[in-house]
Structures are given as structure tokens and as C-alpha cells.
Design a protein around this motif. Structure first.
Motif, short mmCIF file in Angstrom:
data_model
loop_
_atom_site.label_atom_id
_atom_site.label_comp_id
_atom_site.label_asym_id
_atom_site.label_seq_id
_atom_site.Cartn_x
_atom_site.Cartn_y
_atom_site.Cartn_z
N TRP A 171 -7.66 27.72 -11.18
CA TRP A 171 -7.69 26.71 -10.12
C TRP A 171 -7.53 27.37 -8.77
O TRP A 171 -7.10 28.51 -8.66
CB TRP A 171 -6.62 25.64 -10.32
N ASN A 172 -7.90 26.63 -7.72
CA ASN A 172 -7.78 27.13 -6.36
C ASN A 172 -7.42 25.99 -5.42
O ASN A 172 -7.93 24.88 -5.53
CB ASN A 172 -9.11 27.75 -5.91
N ARG A 186 -7.67 25.76 -1.56
CA ARG A 186 -8.22 26.49 -0.41
C ARG A 186 -7.31 26.42 0.81
O ARG A 186 -7.10 27.43 1.48
CB ARG A 186 -9.61 25.94 -0.07
N HIS A 209 -4.20 30.44 -5.66
CA HIS A 209 -5.07 30.25 -6.81
C HIS A 209 -4.40 30.84 -8.04
O HIS A 209 -3.42 31.57 -7.94
CB HIS A 209 -6.43 30.90 -6.58
N ARG A 262 -3.43 34.61 -10.14
CA ARG A 262 -3.13 35.16 -8.82
C ARG A 262 -3.43 36.64 -8.70
O ARG A 262 -3.61 37.14 -7.60
CB ARG A 262 -1.66 34.93 -8.48
N TRP A 322 -10.75 34.45 -9.12
CA TRP A 322 -10.17 33.39 -9.96
C TRP A 322 -11.27 32.57 -10.62
O TRP A 322 -11.14 32.16 -11.77
CB TRP A 322 -9.22 32.49 -9.17
N GLU A 323 -12.40 32.35 -9.89
CA GLU A 323 -13.49 31.56 -10.46
C GLU A 323 -14.26 32.36 -11.51
O GLU A 323 -14.63 31.82 -12.57
CB GLU A 323 -14.43 31.09 -9.36
#
Length: 66
Positions: A18-19, A21, A26, A29, A41-42
Motif C-alpha cells: 500500500w501507499n 502519497r 508505504h 518500507r 512497493w508497487e
């Protein structure tokens, strides 16, 4: 609410990444790299079973579920 949406897709779903913004946080980490213009992270989420990407407010929050 995103958990409920993810459970509609898969009753055994798990939040993988997850993030947030605006807060610049995120999970996971430890990842600082990018791959093909995607943040670490994505990339981690996609490569660890992430099938469902939920975006809130134009990616203000992004959650990736398996």
C-alpha cells in the motif's frame, strides 16, 4: 472498505502492499527502487501475488491485494 471490496473478488485475499502519497509512507518500507517507472512497493505488490489494485482519490491511497 477496501478490504470488503477485495473480499468480493477473492475470499482469501490479503493486503500485499500500500501507499499513502500525502504522508509519503508505504509498505513494504524497505524498498527504495523503481522498475519501469513504478515505485518499489508497487513492483513488490505485483510480484507477490497482487492481482487487485485499488486507487482512492487519484492514487492518494493505493492498496494492492492478492
Amino acid at each position: 472498505m477496501t478490504d470488503v471490496l477485495a473480499l468480493l473478488e477473492n475470499e482469501y485475499t490479503t493486503l500485499v502492499a500500500w501507499n499513502d502519497r500525502e504522508q509519503d509512507i508505504h509498505s513494504p518500507r524497505c524498498l527504495k527502487c523503481e522498475f519501469e517507472d513504478a515505485p518499489g512497493w508497487e513492483v513488490y505488490g505485483r510480484n507477490h501475488g497482487g492481482r487487485l489494485r485499488i486507487s482512492i482519490n487519484n492514487d492518494r491511497f493505493v492498496l494492492i491485494y492478492s
